[in-house]
Write a protein that holds these residues in place. Structure first.
Motif, PDB file in Angstrom:
ATOM      1  N   ALA A 135       0.858  -1.183   0.000  1.00 26.71           N
ATOM      2  CA  ALA A 135       0.000   0.000   0.000  1.00 26.71           C
ATOM      3  C   ALA A 135       0.893   1.230   0.000  1.00 26.71           C
ATOM      4  CB  ALA A 135      -0.908  -0.003   1.218  1.00 26.71           C
ATOM      5  N   ILE A 136       0.648   2.126  -0.937  1.00 24.13           N
ATOM      6  CA  ILE A 136       1.429   3.362  -1.054  1.00 24.13           C
ATOM      7  C   ILE A 136       0.534   4.506  -0.601  1.00 24.13           C
ATOM      8  CG2 ILE A 136       2.751   4.810  -2.633  1.00 24.13           C
ATOM      9  CD1 ILE A 136       2.761   2.294  -4.527  1.00 24.13           C
ATOM     10  N   ARG A 137       1.002   5.273   0.351  1.00 24.68           N
ATOM     11  CA  ARG A 137       0.172   6.348   0.907  1.00 24.68           C
ATOM     12  C   ARG A 137       0.132   7.579   0.016  1.00 24.68           C
ATOM     13  NH1 ARG A 137      -0.222   7.094   6.875  1.00 24.68           N
ATOM     14  NH2 ARG A 137      -1.237   5.156   7.361  1.00 24.68           N
ATOM     15  N   ILE A 138       1.149   7.770  -0.806  1.00 22.99           N
ATOM     16  CA  ILE A 138       1.233   8.928  -1.687  1.00 22.99           C
ATOM     17  C   ILE A 138       0.690   8.547  -3.060  1.00 22.99           C
ATOM     18  CG2 ILE A 138       2.797  10.592  -2.747  1.00 22.99           C
ATOM     19  CD1 ILE A 138       4.802   9.794  -0.489  1.00 22.99           C
ATOM     20  N   GLY A 139      -0.249   9.316  -3.562  1.00 20.69           N
ATOM     21  CA  GLY A 139      -0.817   9.034  -4.875  1.00 20.69           C
ATOM     22  C   GLY A 139       0.202   9.248  -5.980  1.00 20.69           C
ATOM     23  N   PRO A 140       0.049   8.538  -7.096  1.00 21.25           N
ATOM     24  CA  PRO A 140       0.998   8.672  -8.197  1.00 21.25           C
ATOM     25  C   PRO A 140       0.844  10.012  -8.909  1.00 21.25           C
ATOM     26  CG  PRO A 140      -0.834   7.292  -8.858  1.00 21.25           C
ATOM     27  CD  PRO A 140      -1.019   7.589  -7.401  1.00 21.25           C
ATOM     28  N   PRO A 141       1.945  10.515  -9.475  1.00 20.09           N
ATOM     29  CA  PRO A 141       1.823  11.736 -10.282  1.00 20.09           C
ATOM     30  C   PRO A 141       1.082  11.420 -11.583  1.00 20.09           C
ATOM     31  CG  PRO A 141       4.071  10.898 -10.359  1.00 20.09           C
ATOM     32  CD  PRO A 141       3.315  10.044  -9.392  1.00 20.09           C
ATOM     33  N   ALA A 142       0.660  12.467 -12.259  1.00 19.23           N
ATOM     34  CA  ALA A 142      -0.012  12.271 -13.548  1.00 19.23           C
ATOM     35  C   ALA A 142       0.943  11.596 -14.523  1.00 19.23           C
ATOM     36  CB  ALA A 142      -0.460  13.619 -14.105  1.00 19.23           C
ATOM     37  N   PRO A 143       0.424  10.704 -15.375  1.00 21.47           N
ATOM     38  CA  PRO A 143       1.303  10.065 -16.361  1.00 21.47           C
ATOM     39  C   PRO A 143       1.906  11.104 -17.299  1.00 21.47           C
ATOM     40  CG  PRO A 143      -0.866   9.025 -16.341  1.00 21.47           C
ATOM     41  CD  PRO A 143      -0.942  10.228 -15.470  1.00 21.47           C
ATOM     42  N   ARG A 144       3.103  10.837 -17.746  1.00 20.29           N
ATOM     43  CA  ARG A 144       3.750  11.730 -18.706  1.00 20.29           C
ATOM     44  C   ARG A 144       3.109  11.556 -20.071  1.00 20.29           C
ATOM     45  NH1 ARG A 144      10.209  11.104 -17.528  1.00 20.29           N
ATOM     46  NH2 ARG A 144      10.101  11.598 -15.305  1.00 20.29           N
ATOM     47  N   ARG A 145       3.212  12.579 -20.869  1.00 18.05           N
ATOM     48  CA  ARG A 145       2.755  12.478 -22.256  1.00 18.05           C
ATOM     49  C   ARG A 145       3.905  11.887 -23.048  1.00 18.05           C
ATOM     50  NH1 ARG A 145      -1.104  17.063 -24.345  1.00 18.05           N
ATOM     51  NH2 ARG A 145      -1.691  15.251 -25.564  1.00 18.05           N
ATOM     52  N   GLY A 182       3.860   3.973 -20.894  1.00 13.61           N
ATOM     53  CA  GLY A 182       4.678   4.082 -19.695  1.00 13.61           C
ATOM     54  C   GLY A 182       3.823   4.293 -18.449  1.00 13.61           C
ATOM     55  N   TYR A 183       4.452   4.155 -17.305  1.00 14.88           N
ATOM     56  CA  TYR A 183       3.733   4.300 -16.036  1.00 14.88           C
ATOM     57  C   TYR A 183       4.703   4.720 -14.945  1.00 14.88           C
ATOM     58  CZ  TYR A 183       5.715  -0.296 -15.048  1.00 14.88           C
ATOM     59  OH  TYR A 183       6.598  -1.330 -14.855  1.00 14.88           O
ATOM     60  N   ASN A 184       4.146   5.220 -13.846  1.00 19.75           N
ATOM     61  CA  ASN A 184       4.933   5.588 -12.668  1.00 19.75           C
ATOM     62  C   ASN A 184       5.018   4.387 -11.742  1.00 19.75           C
ATOM     63  OD1 ASN A 184       5.486   8.512 -12.984  1.00 19.75           O
ATOM     64  ND2 ASN A 184       3.267   8.585 -13.142  1.00 19.75           N
ATOM     65  N   ARG A 185       6.241   3.925 -11.491  1.00 22.10           N
ATOM     66  CA  ARG A 185       6.468   2.766 -10.622  1.00 22.10           C
ATOM     67  C   ARG A 185       6.986   3.255  -9.273  1.00 22.10           C
ATOM     68  NH1 ARG A 185      11.043   0.285  -9.252  1.00 22.10           N
ATOM     69  NH2 ARG A 185      12.217   1.385 -10.849  1.00 22.10           N
ATOM     70  N   TRP A 186       6.461   2.701  -8.204  1.00 21.36           N
ATOM     71  CA  TRP A 186       6.920   3.030  -6.856  1.00 21.36           C
ATOM     72  C   TRP A 186       8.168   2.215  -6.553  1.00 21.36           C
ATOM     73  CZ3 TRP A 186       6.300   6.700  -3.496  1.00 21.36           C
ATOM     74  CH2 TRP A 186       6.677   6.522  -2.174  1.00 21.36           C
ATOM     75  N   ASP A 187       9.281   2.893  -6.182  1.00 25.55           N
ATOM     76  CA  ASP A 187      10.520   2.158  -5.900  1.00 25.55           C
ATOM     77  C   ASP A 187      10.798   2.010  -4.407  1.00 25.55           C
ATOM     78  OD1 ASP A 187      11.517   4.586  -5.000  1.00 25.55           O
ATOM     79  OD2 ASP A 187      13.192   4.664  -6.395  1.00 25.55           O
ATOM     80  N   GLY A 188       9.805   2.311  -3.577  1.00 24.00           N
ATOM     81  CA  GLY A 188       9.968   2.188  -2.130  1.00 24.00           C
ATOM     82  C   GLY A 188      10.142   3.531  -1.456  1.00 24.00           C
ATOM     83  N   GLN A 189      10.549   4.550  -2.236  1.00 20.84           N
ATOM     84  CA  GLN A 189      10.729   5.894  -1.678  1.00 20.84           C
ATOM     85  C   GLN A 189      10.047   6.974  -2.509  1.00 20.84           C
ATOM     86  OE1 GLN A 189      14.910   6.503  -1.250  1.00 20.84           O
ATOM     87  NE2 GLN A 189      15.117   5.005   0.380  1.00 20.84           N
ATOM     88  N   ARG A 190       9.939   6.714  -3.806  1.00 16.21           N
ATOM     89  CA  ARG A 190       9.341   7.705  -4.701  1.00 16.21           C
ATOM     90  C   ARG A 190       8.883   7.004  -5.983  1.00 16.21           C
ATOM     91  NH1 ARG A 190      14.674   8.000  -4.845  1.00 16.21           N
ATOM     92  NH2 ARG A 190      15.745   7.798  -6.823  1.00 16.21           N
ATOM     93  N   TYR A 191       8.141   7.739  -6.786  1.00 12.18           N
ATOM     94  CA  TYR A 191       7.710   7.199  -8.075  1.00 12.18           C
ATOM     95  C   TYR A 191       8.802   7.431  -9.121  1.00 12.18           C
ATOM     96  CZ  TYR A 191       2.985   6.599  -6.313  1.00 12.18           C
ATOM     97  OH  TYR A 191       1.894   6.186  -5.607  1.00 12.18           O
ATOM     98  N   VAL A 192       8.994   6.440  -9.954  1.00 10.98           N
ATOM     99  CA  VAL A 192       9.990   6.498 -11.026  1.00 10.98           C
ATOM    100  C   VAL A 192       9.268   6.195 -12.335  1.00 10.98           C
ATOM    101  CG1 VAL A 192      12.120   5.472 -11.922  1.00 10.98           C
ATOM    102  CG2 VAL A 192      11.791   5.692  -9.455  1.00 10.98           C
ATOM    103  N   TRP A 193       9.512   7.002 -13.357  1.00 13.07           N
ATOM    104  CA  TRP A 193       8.853   6.797 -14.643  1.00 13.07           C
ATOM    105  C   TRP A 193       9.471   5.620 -15.394  1.00 13.07           C
ATOM    106  CZ3 TRP A 193       4.513   7.693 -16.861  1.00 13.07           C
ATOM    107  CH2 TRP A 193       4.375   7.521 -18.229  1.00 13.07           C
ATOM    108  N   VAL A 194       8.615   4.716 -15.871  1.00  4.86           N
ATOM    109  CA  VAL A 194       9.024   3.587 -16.701  1.00  4.86           C
ATOM    110  C   VAL A 194       8.465   3.876 -18.090  1.00  4.86           C
ATOM    111  CG1 VAL A 194       8.837   1.106 -17.085  1.00  4.86           C
ATOM    112  CG2 VAL A 194       8.942   2.001 -14.752  1.00  4.86           C
TER     113      VAL A 194
END
Length: 98
Positions: free
Chosen positions: A24-34, A52-64
């Motif tokens: 469970a991630i308490r912080i919502g994901p940022p908007a997807p990139r264009r 692509g999508y925003n992946r949670w790496d345990g500390q922050r979202y990372v764009w894939v």
């Protein structure tokens, strides 16, 4: 044989349970990139773009970034992954072929 079988079965059940665990991630994901979708490879006209999508790496979202992928069978449709918001937080739901 019994000494080997019981630990093996227990190990498989534990592994299966871990594979199904969700975080469970308490912080919502940022908007997807264009994304600028590149042309489909000429040799693979049946490939599908998986955005692509925003992946949670345990500390922050990372764009894939997105990529083209071969469908597993003719007529398969890609259903993109998404975050599901619940009272416990955000959960990632993997994309899959339908």
């Amino acid at each position: 044989m019994k000494r080997f079988l019981l630990p093996t079965v227990c190990g498989l059940l534990i592994t299966a349970g871990i594979a199904q665990a969700q975080i469970a991630i308490r912080i919502g994901p940022p908007a997807p990139r264009r994304e600028v979708i590149p042309p489909r490879p000429r040799a693979h006209r049946d490939w599908v773009w998986q955005g692509g999508y925003n992946r949670w790496d345990g500390q922050r979202y990372v764009w894939v970034p997105g990529a083209y992928a071969a469908p597993p069978r003719r007529g398969a449709r890609w259903v993109p992954g998404h975050y599901r918001h619940t009272p416990r937080g955000y959960f990632w739901v993997e994309g899959h072929w339908r």
